[in-house]
Design an enzyme around this catalytic site. Structure first.
Site, PDB file in Angstrom:
ATOM      1  N   SER A 139      -5.982  16.571   4.231  1.00 23.78           N
ATOM      2  CA  SER A 139      -7.136  16.072   4.449  1.00 23.78           C
ATOM      3  C   SER A 139      -6.781  14.664   5.626  1.00 23.78           C
ATOM      4  O   SER A 139      -7.840  13.926   5.802  1.00 23.78           O
ATOM      5  CB  SER A 139      -7.558  15.387   3.203  1.00 23.78           C
ATOM      6  N   HIS A 150      -8.242  21.779   7.055  1.00 26.67           N
ATOM      7  CA  HIS A 150      -8.542  21.104   6.158  1.00 26.67           C
ATOM      8  C   HIS A 150      -9.732  21.994   5.372  1.00 26.67           C
ATOM      9  O   HIS A 150     -11.025  21.546   5.938  1.00 26.67           O
ATOM     10  CB  HIS A 150      -8.932  19.659   6.629  1.00 26.67           C
ATOM     11  N   GLU A 196     -12.201  21.825   8.516  1.00 24.54           N
ATOM     12  CA  GLU A 196     -11.816  21.363   9.845  1.00 24.54           C
ATOM     13  C   GLU A 196     -10.787  21.976  10.312  1.00 24.54           C
ATOM     14  O   GLU A 196      -9.542  21.982   9.520  1.00 24.54           O
ATOM     15  CB  GLU A 196     -11.502  19.649   9.260  1.00 24.54           C
ATOM     16  N   ASN A 244     -12.938  12.172   7.092  1.00 17.60           N
ATOM     17  CA  ASN A 244     -12.422  11.227   5.983  1.00 17.60           C
ATOM     18  C   ASN A 244     -12.204   9.786   6.878  1.00 17.60           C
ATOM     19  O   ASN A 244     -12.470   8.918   6.421  1.00 17.60           O
ATOM     20  CB  ASN A 244     -11.174  11.494   5.711  1.00 17.60           C
TER      21      ASN A 244
END
Length: 719
Positions: free
Chosen positions: A416, A437, A449, A487
């Protein structure tokens, strides 16, 4: 037909049957040329005394995929869709829709004006307009309820999900399934019908509507379904109103008039533009701007997953669901057995809910194989590492994989936020290392991702993007930068939520404000779900001072309030329930922490909550775009809608900012800077676009991305 018209209809004759083939590749939308062709060909068949019946089918793999979205809101060239469909519906010769593939939206509506419908075993039908903020505007809301009943029709239109030929036959959408040659079976079907003096028109079928008249539960159930699955969306309510008109109006044409009125309301509604933005945005996100289309792909015929926990099991299910045999590696036999049990339980749950047959479950379970040995991964085409976020551990695993797995295999890390280049440096194949991800639960969440390392090859990137498509993922490329896209943006969002709590708002007010905006879950409900103790324990073990924004959550942990896992966190939870209940006993903790940090608590409006949290996303997104971490503003919208619960009907944070007005966004940020000048600094790109009255568009493509980003592998870490 005029050359400027798009698409055509081929006309051939087989005995006494005219065959009309829609030819508008790749998916046969109802473009101007197709509408004109249908009108002309129906007239031609009706004026030929030797023709006794007409078959309408599609070239290629689609029957008719639907209306041409590019023509929405424009004055049509040639006949409009309603005119073309009227010619079919009132044909003097019976018309059979021979559905050779997808019949979606306007495609199914075209089939519904035919007298009969037949499909192949692989045909799928549906009215997915709700996914674009629209309703079926060519009679679908009036004809489908007449054919299969208003209750089933409403479920189908509100879900917007296509159904198989088998289910369509069971429900009565189609009359027959072709087991051999569709055209030959269609001709035989019509030969049995042409002797009839009358042929059924769906518009004349009123029995199911009369049965529903006065049955208030049908509309009430549809409204409840829309509230649950389409919260905040405009189009579902309009669909229900259309079906209500179908039930209560004796005149079919009055219902059609109301459908047109409600369709126009959807067409001009802001949600329609937002949802079409996402429709095209997903397709754009799947393309990597600087990688040629002709880039060869590495064939993925088998896969491996390292780690049998929640993420590893979910990733393995994605491979199996795509028909790719997968090995799951774990070094602990007990963990491996537990992980396989969770996978079996997940599939069984799908069977129990009717989303999968027992045979389908057996098939996917047979291609998921547990193993305790790296050697068993020797011949796979890709391995996805899915262990917890620890750079050194991942580097050790990649060293082992580099030795055990064949040289052509792609090695992917499900991380992540860790540095993909640092992971790739532990191998002799950095060109074949990539970040993948997945979002939890990986077998449910659509977002993927795909993180591009500095040495990830074009073939590696193109292959992983194609794999994501095969898995049914909404795949978005991110450069290898701290936090990637999602994130990194999330940090500012949660920072503001925590600051609002310190400044005087309560968790349920913050969550309610953001959920009323359309977020699927407020930040404090999400924190309780994830677990407040994870960061708290990590900080204690590392001897790290608690940041200001974590002081309240850490104070709750000191009171053994960890979130849902022990039924008390920012909220209280009843045993066996995830429904949050207010926790007034926490308010003294909030006040105490605020006082200790010299923060004066005050009344905060819901609008301030929404603006601060959402514009924090937007401002960081502008920085990401300027740095080239994301290829396009639309890619970030895809990330937030598919991975973070942003409402699709608002089009994503960057689209929302465009609609709000970038100048107004900058004004708000400058206003908030009076509260926190360190956090609130408008991104240079945002300021420039605002001053130029511009909008977020495609990101620049810097020649030297790494130099522009200004980072090295040494300053990257987990986010």
């Amino acid at each position: 037909m005029a050359n400027e018209l798009k698409g055509t209809v081929n006309y051939t004759v087989n005995g006494n049957i005219a065959i009309l083939e829609v030819d508008n590749p790749p998916v046969n939308p109802l473009s101007s040329g197709v509408r004109a062709g249908l009108t002309d060909c129906i007239a031609k068949a009706n004026n030929d005394d030797s023709i006794k019946g007409i078959i309408l089918t599609g070239a290629g793999r689609s029957f008719i995929a639907g209306a041409d979205i590019s023509e929405f809101g424009q004055k049509p060239d040639g006949p409009d869709l309603h005119t073309a469909l009227k010619e079919i519906e009132f044909s003097k010769k019976p018309v059979l829709a021979a559905i050779n593939g997808t019949a979606l939206g306007g495609g199914l509506e075209t089939a519904l004006v035919c007298n009969y419908r037949m499909g192949t075993n692989k045909a799928i039908v549906g009215l997915p307009e709700v996914n674009l903020g629209l309703l079926p505007g060519a009679g679908g809301t009036q004809r489908l309820p007449r054919l299969i009943g208003p209750s089933q029709a409403l479920k189908m239109m509100i879900a917007g999900t296509p159904i198989s030929a088998k289910k369509a036959l069971q429900q009565g959408v189609i009359d027959a399934i072709s087991e051999n040659s569709l055209i030959e079976d269609g001709i035989a079907f019509l030969q049995d019908k042409i002797t009839l003096s009358e042929h059924p028109k769906v518009r004349d079928k009123n029995e199911k509507l009369l049965e529903a008249r006065g049955a208030d539960n049908i509309l009430a159930e549809a409204k409840a379904l829309a509230a649950k699955t389409r919260r905040g969306q405009f189009a579902p309510g309009q669909i229900i109103s259309c079906v209500e008109a179908a039930i209560n109006e004796d005149d079919f044409d009055i219902g059609m008039k109301k459908e047109s009125e409600y369709f126009l309301e959807c067409l001009v509604h802001p949600q329609r533009e937002a949802m079409i933005h996402i429709f095209f945005g997903e397709r754009a996100a799947s393309k990597i701007s600087d990688i040629p289309k002709e880039t060869p792909l590495h064939q993925i015929n088998s896969a491996g997953v390292v780690g049998s926990g929640t993420m590893g099991g979910g990733i393995a299910m994605n491979f199996a669901n795509a028909g790719i045999p997968v090995l799951i590696l774990d070094q602990d036999e007990k963990n491996l057995s537990r992980g396989m049990g969770v996978i079996e339980k997940n599939y069984q749950m799908m069977v129990d809910r009717g989303r999968m047959s027992q045979d389908q479950k057996d098939t996917v379970m047979q291609i998921i194989t547990p193993t305790l040995s790296y050697e068993d991964l020797a011949d796979v085409d890709i391995v996805v590492e899915a262990v917890y976020e620890n750079l050194e551990l991942k580097q050790e695993i990649f060293k082992s994989l580099d030795t055990a797995v064949n040289d052509q295999a792609i090695l992917a890390s499900n991380t992540s936020g860790l540095d993909i280049d640092a992971i790739a440096s532990s191998t002799n194949r950095p060109n074949k290392v990539v970040g993948t991800h997945f979002f939890s639960p990986a077998n449910v969440m659509r977002l993927l991702e795909v993180v591009r390392g500095s040495k990830s090859s074009d073939e590696t990137m193109a292959t992983v993007m194609a794999l994501g498509k095969k898995m049914g993922k909404a795949s978005v490329v991110s450069l290898n930068a701290p936090g990637f896209i999602g994130n990194r943006m999330l940090y500012g969002y949660t920072y503001q939520a925590n600051m609002l709590l310190l400044e005087g708002a309560l968790p349920n007010q913050i969550d309610s404000a953001l959920e009323s905006f359309g977020m699927s879950m407020g930040p404090f409900r999400m924190m309780d779900l994830v677990g407040l103790d994870l960061g708290w324990r990590a900080r204690k073990l590392g001897g790290i001072e608690t940041p200001l924004t974590n002081k309240i959550s850490d104070a709750l942990c000191e009171q053994d309030r960890f979130g849902q896992k022990n039924s008390k966190g920012f909220y209280n939870y009843s045993e066996g329930s995830r429904a949050p209940n207010p926790a007034p006993e926490n308010e003294s903790i909030y006040k105490e922490v605020s006082e200790k940090n010299n923060i004066q608590r005050r009344e905060i409006s819901d609008q301030e909550i929404i603006d601060r949290c959402i514009f924090a996303l937007v401002n960081e997104g502008a920085k990401i775009l300027e740095e080239g971490v994301s290829q396009r503003a639309g890619d970030m919208d895809i990330v937030y809608i598919n991975g973070y619960g942003f409402p699709i009907w608002r089009g994503g944070p960057m689209f929302y900012a465009n609609q709000f007005g970038l100048g107004k966004v900058v004004e708000k940020i400058n206003e908030f800077a009076e509260l926190d000048k360190n956090f609130w600094k408008p991104a240079p790109m945002l300021e420039k676009l605002a001053s130029d009255s511009g909008l977020f568009g495609e990101a620049p493509a810097p020649e030297d991305r790494a130099k522009k980003l200004g980072f090295t592998t040494g300053n990257m870490g987990g986010v």
